[in-house]
Design a protein around this motif. Sequence first.
Motif, short mmCIF file in Angstrom:
data_model
loop_
_atom_site.label_atom_id
_atom_site.label_comp_id
_atom_site.label_asym_id
_atom_site.label_seq_id
_atom_site.Cartn_x
_atom_site.Cartn_y
_atom_site.Cartn_z
N THR A 157 -0.12 0.92 -12.48
CA THR A 157 -0.53 1.52 -11.20
C THR A 157 0.05 0.76 -10.02
O THR A 157 0.38 1.36 -8.99
N PHE A 158 0.21 -0.56 -10.15
CA PHE A 158 0.80 -1.35 -9.05
C PHE A 158 2.31 -1.10 -8.96
O PHE A 158 2.87 -1.04 -7.87
N TRP A 159 2.94 -0.97 -10.14
CA TRP A 159 4.36 -0.60 -10.13
C TRP A 159 4.53 0.76 -9.46
O TRP A 159 5.41 0.94 -8.62
N GLN A 160 3.69 1.70 -9.80
CA GLN A 160 3.78 3.05 -9.25
C GLN A 160 3.56 3.04 -7.74
O GLN A 160 4.22 3.78 -7.00
N ARG A 161 2.67 2.19 -7.27
CA ARG A 161 2.38 2.10 -5.84
C ARG A 161 3.48 1.43 -5.05
O ARG A 161 3.82 1.85 -3.94
N ASP A 162 4.07 0.36 -5.61
CA ASP A 162 4.95 -0.52 -4.84
C ASP A 162 6.44 -0.33 -5.09
O ASP A 162 7.26 -0.85 -4.33
N CYS A 163 6.80 0.41 -6.14
CA CYS A 163 8.21 0.45 -6.54
C CYS A 163 8.79 1.86 -6.46
O CYS A 163 8.07 2.86 -6.58
N TYR A 210 11.79 -2.76 -5.10
CA TYR A 210 10.77 -3.00 -4.09
C TYR A 210 11.32 -3.94 -3.04
O TYR A 210 12.35 -4.60 -3.24
N ASP A 227 -0.46 -7.24 -8.99
CA ASP A 227 -0.78 -6.71 -7.66
C ASP A 227 -0.24 -7.71 -6.64
O ASP A 227 -0.97 -8.61 -6.18
N THR A 243 2.38 4.36 -18.70
CA THR A 243 1.00 4.22 -18.21
C THR A 243 0.22 3.15 -18.97
O THR A 243 -0.71 2.57 -18.43
N GLU A 294 -2.19 -7.98 -3.23
CA GLU A 294 -3.46 -8.70 -3.28
C GLU A 294 -3.25 -10.20 -3.42
O GLU A 294 -3.93 -11.01 -2.77
N LEU A 342 5.68 -6.43 0.99
CA LEU A 342 4.50 -6.62 0.15
C LEU A 342 3.74 -7.89 0.51
O LEU A 342 2.69 -8.16 -0.08
#
Length: 385
Positions: A291-297, A186, A159, A285, A162, A191
Amino acid sequence: MAQPTALLHGERWPVQGFESIQPGTFDAATVVFPNMAAYRARDWTRKDGFIYGSHGTPTTFELEARIARLEGGLHCLLSPSGLSAIALVYMTFLKPGDELLVPLNVYAANRVFITHELAAWGIHVRLYDPTDLETLEFSDTTKLVWIEAPCSTTFEFPDIVEIAASAQARGVLTALDSTWGAGIAYRPFELGVDIAVQSLSKYANGSGDTVMGAITCNDKGLYEALKLCAMRMGLGVSARDAASILRGLDTLCVRYRAQDAAARFLVSELSRYGDVLRVLHPSLTACPGHTFWQRDCVAAAGIFSLVFQERFSSTDVDRFVDGLKLFKIGFGWGGPVSLALSYGRSVVSAEPLEGELVRISVGLEDPEDLLADLAQGLRLLPSID
């Protein structure tokens, strides 16, 4: 005028009014000043004049400007290799008694530099688990947090947002190894990180024939500190190497997305071999940090790892690697030819790995051909009795 003198002091061919697709390659060690006033006004941190080859030439300044734009930053400094760029960040911003926070699965060459050089210089190191930020513990002496996104062998994705926010709240710098992202997957500074370090030997070059690194930041003070430290160490890159990277940047976006697509195709197909191996790739998955890859990339690069079931020995896995026809054996990634390399069972990862790990770098071959090659290699493994 005698011939030797005439050869050295003849009028040079003018370059104004000439433009081509690729910028000119300006080789230089010695740079000539127009007068003593210009010499006395020299400033190693500025790019509106030239001082010496290691300070930069029009070719290297052009590459730095392009990498800065690629990463979404304002200032960039080239370094002889990705590892030297990492080391330069450490040497610029850490002193004896300071603390560095580094992920436990950090790039192996980075770990060796930390273990030998930084430890000997009296710099304290605290490890954290990038998949569990409860382990990210700051102290009064913490000066820098190192981030890898993702780990380049086991591909856990942290993350970043964060980590960067936690560090910023404490006045601590963050530096991100963005080689995997290559300015495509990214945007580091969106970020929240302070510094992005990239091995240009990988995707930026794309040919597997040039070694170079880059450090990018937005803060001018950070850039000037890095530049002066590099000056004192005599670090510099050749214009010819910079020209090689510049040519690679022309096709970076196309190559990166093609290798990303090919890797995802292979990852999907190889995931069916669950009785033989486990596949590590941020797009899956099951990969820690998915989930962080999916959010940021917006992309996922062209490398992944295979972890073989515990029953397979190193000899078995070496037979698999040796049996591949299209995949060559070697370090690195991001080039035109696919690579495979066994890392054994000694890989440090957030989750224990029970079997042998092989990292795959996808080149520019047809993905179906690569899949067929991997499939025939897997058939070389001993069957269950």
